[in-house]
Design an enzyme around this catalytic site. Structure first.
Site, PDB file in Angstrom:
ATOM      1  N   LYS A 138      -7.269  -6.868  -2.500  1.00 45.47           N
ATOM      2  CA  LYS A 138      -6.863  -5.982  -3.594  1.00 45.47           C
ATOM      3  C   LYS A 138      -7.694  -6.290  -4.836  1.00 45.47           C
ATOM      4  O   LYS A 138      -7.898  -7.467  -5.174  1.00 45.47           O
ATOM      5  CB  LYS A 138      -5.368  -6.181  -3.884  1.00 45.47           C
ATOM      6  CG  LYS A 138      -4.793  -5.202  -4.893  1.00 45.47           C
ATOM      7  CD  LYS A 138      -3.289  -5.421  -5.076  1.00 45.47           C
ATOM      8  CE  LYS A 138      -2.670  -4.413  -6.021  1.00 45.47           C
ATOM      9  NZ  LYS A 138      -1.219  -4.640  -6.198  1.00 45.47           N
TER      10      LYS A 138
ATOM     11  N   SER B  57       1.538  -0.580  -5.401  1.00 44.25           N
ATOM     12  CA  SER B  57       0.196  -0.389  -5.901  1.00 44.25           C
ATOM     13  C   SER B  57      -0.912  -0.904  -4.966  1.00 44.25           C
ATOM     14  O   SER B  57      -2.075  -0.595  -5.180  1.00 44.25           O
ATOM     15  CB  SER B  57       0.056  -1.083  -7.254  1.00 44.25           C
ATOM     16  OG  SER B  57       0.239  -2.475  -7.126  1.00 44.25           O
TER      17      SER B  57
ATOM     18  N   SER C  88       4.937  -3.877  -4.550  1.00 40.88           N
ATOM     19  CA  SER C  88       3.581  -3.388  -4.260  1.00 40.88           C
ATOM     20  C   SER C  88       2.917  -3.915  -2.999  1.00 40.88           C
ATOM     21  O   SER C  88       1.860  -3.409  -2.616  1.00 40.88           O
ATOM     22  CB  SER C  88       2.666  -3.670  -5.446  1.00 40.88           C
ATOM     23  OG  SER C  88       2.875  -2.696  -6.433  1.00 40.88           O
TER      24      SER C  88
END
Ligand code: GLN
Length: 491
Positions: A79, A154, A178
């Site tokens: 990420k 996210s 997330s």
């Protein structure tokens, strides 16, 4: 099975047995990216050369009879909120579009010691604020199961990459859901560790009292493997716990016989899609069939968790994001006449609308005169939530709920209504407020899309969580994990 469809542990076994090389595997993932990335758009930055170099090194080591390291040659998506030395780390924000860190996050340097083969930096909601990956400055990532739908957020780029075969596994971060919610939306396993178990050093801060890094994987064994490599004390993170890290893989086969499991009614109420409810009930029966004892229970304070989160998280964010002012790093607006104008213009142009909304909410909640009424109240609610979980865990080993009230929604469906977007995390947020560990495990389909079951455990009981999740996964088979092994569309 194509090499890019394997779990990381299957691929690792194949590498160690000499059935394929790390280079072959990495090239297979690279070709898969060339084939599908134009539609999925999971990555902000690809690091193929770095991955190929790491793969060659893994092969060299194995040829010399050395252990290549636990993650060597197994392509991973990271990420884009985790600092990677020499590789730009954007947080999917214009503010950090060209930011190249001079250091690695602790999780990254730990994995480098184990042969990290990073294939790219994955897309996300800007500064991890969102539930759909639509809040990225760069692009909207699509759900590989149905390209009209969001992958969740996210950590949506991380999850989509794994579900589409563009990585074998991934790292995400979870402040309010997330990791778990995108894992759920993409038919994957996701784990949010106990607060303090995994170092936050080099994780760009959103809400420091809630943020944790964790794995997004195709099965529970991969999740255990990756967690054991990233967990552990780090003197660079003052909230890092000094605890022994157990062998998370060792207990996987232990089953759930005799485990007491509670189902909080607050997380099974209105707004739950009928198909999600049905999958939950089927999984509950399955767990009972395996010898777990299930019971409905109540944690009354959970009703207020979402409201408390949307005070506490923005409050911390407004403070954390004050550093992005155009002075030291990141974007700086041109043409300002004085420093105040430079700050204002930089922040006005550098942040997207959701980030600005959070900064304003947080600044308001912390302002003189409102501090007690909002922030003070929210902290009291947080204490009640911690208490409710503590009491529940005196009676239950594990708590169960859906990960999300619905399956993945359509792109654009919730962007005009922030509140409905916020509600998507109603089941995951209490866990962050309490600091406890939780996982999402794929447990079936609704509308042809994956449904995730959430399991929650007391602090530092990740091994128990993984054990129970493994039992459920074995009982279900891996029919619902990733499009590649499942019945999903999108290919
Ligand atoms: N969707 C939640 C939010 O927007 C949680 C995000 C996260 O866990 N990073 O705050």
């Amino acid at each position: 099975m194509e090499p890019y469809e394997m779990t990381a542990w299957e691929a690792r076994d194949a590498l160690l047995r000499g059935e394929m090389s790390a280079l072959e595997l990495t090239r297979a993932v690279q070709e898969r990216i060339e084939e599908v990335e134009g539609r999925v758009r999971a990555y902000v930055t690809l690091t193929l050369e770095e991955a190929l170099r790491a793969a060659r090194e893994a092969d060299d080591r194995m040829r010399r009879g050395q252990d290549p390291g636990g993650v060597a040659g197994l392509p991973m998506a990271v990420k884009d909120v985790l600092c990677t030395r020499g590789v730009r780390t954007t947080c999917a924000s214009r503010m950090l579009r060209d930011y190249v860190p001079v250091y690695d996050a602790t999780v990254i340097s730990r994995l480098r010691d184990q042969g990290l083969t990073m294939i790219g930096k994955a897309n996300m909601d800007e500064f991890a604020m969102g539930s759909s990956t639509e809040n990225s400055f760069f692009q909207v990532t699509r759900n590989p199961w149905d390209l009209e739908r969001v992958p969740g957020g996210s950590s949506g780029g991380s999850a989509a990459a794994v579900a589409a075969g563009e990585a074998l596994w991934a790292l995400g971060s979870d402040t309010g859901g997330s990791i778990r919610q995108p894992a759920s939306f993409c038919g994957l396993v996701g784990l949010k560790p106990t607060y303090g178990l995994v170092s936050r050093y080099g994780l760009v801060a959103f809400a420091s009292s809630l943020d944790q890094v964790g794995p997004i994987t195709r099965d529970v064994r991969d999740c255990a493997l990756l967690l054991s490599l990233i967990a552990g004390h780090d003197h660079r993170d003052s909230t890092s716990l000094k605890v022994e890290i157990p062998d998370y893989q060792a207990g996987l086969g232990g089953g759930v016989r005799g485990m007491r499991m509670g189902v909080p009614v607050e997380l099974m109420g209105e707004g739950l899609a009928p198909g999600v409810r049905s999958r939950m009930e089927e999984s509950f029966r399955l767990l009972e069939g395996l010898g777990a004892e299930l019971e409905e229970t109540s944690l009354p304070s959970l009703e207020y968790a979402l409201s408390a989160y949307y005070i506490i998280a923005p409050a911390e964010a407004s403070s954390n994001l004050a550093r992005f002012d155009g002075v030291r790093y990141g974007y700086r607006a041109e043409g300002a006449e004085d420093v105040l104008q430079m700050y204002g213009r930089t922040r006005a142009a550098g942040f997207g609308p959701e980030v600005k909304r959070r900064i304003m909410l947080g600044t308001y909640a912390l302002s003189a005169g409102y501090y007690e009424a909002y922030y003070g109240q929210a902290q009291k609610v947080r204490t009640l939530i911690i208490e409710d979980f503590r009491k529940a865990f005196s009676r239950y080993d594990i708590l169960l709920s859906p990960t999300s009230p619905t399956v993945a929604f359509r792109v654009g469906e919730k962007t005009a209504d922030p509140l409905s977007m916020y509600l998507s995390d109603v089941c995951t947020i209490p866990v962050n407020l309490a600091g406890i560990p939780a996982m999402s495990i794929p447990c079936g389909l609704d509308e042809g899309m994956p449904v995730g079951l959430q399991m929650m455990a007391p602090p530092l009981q990740e091994a128990r969580l993984l054990q129970a999740a493994h039992a459920l996964e074995q009982a279900l088979g891996r029919r619902f994990t990733a499009i590649l092994n499942g019945e999903g569309g999108g290919r």
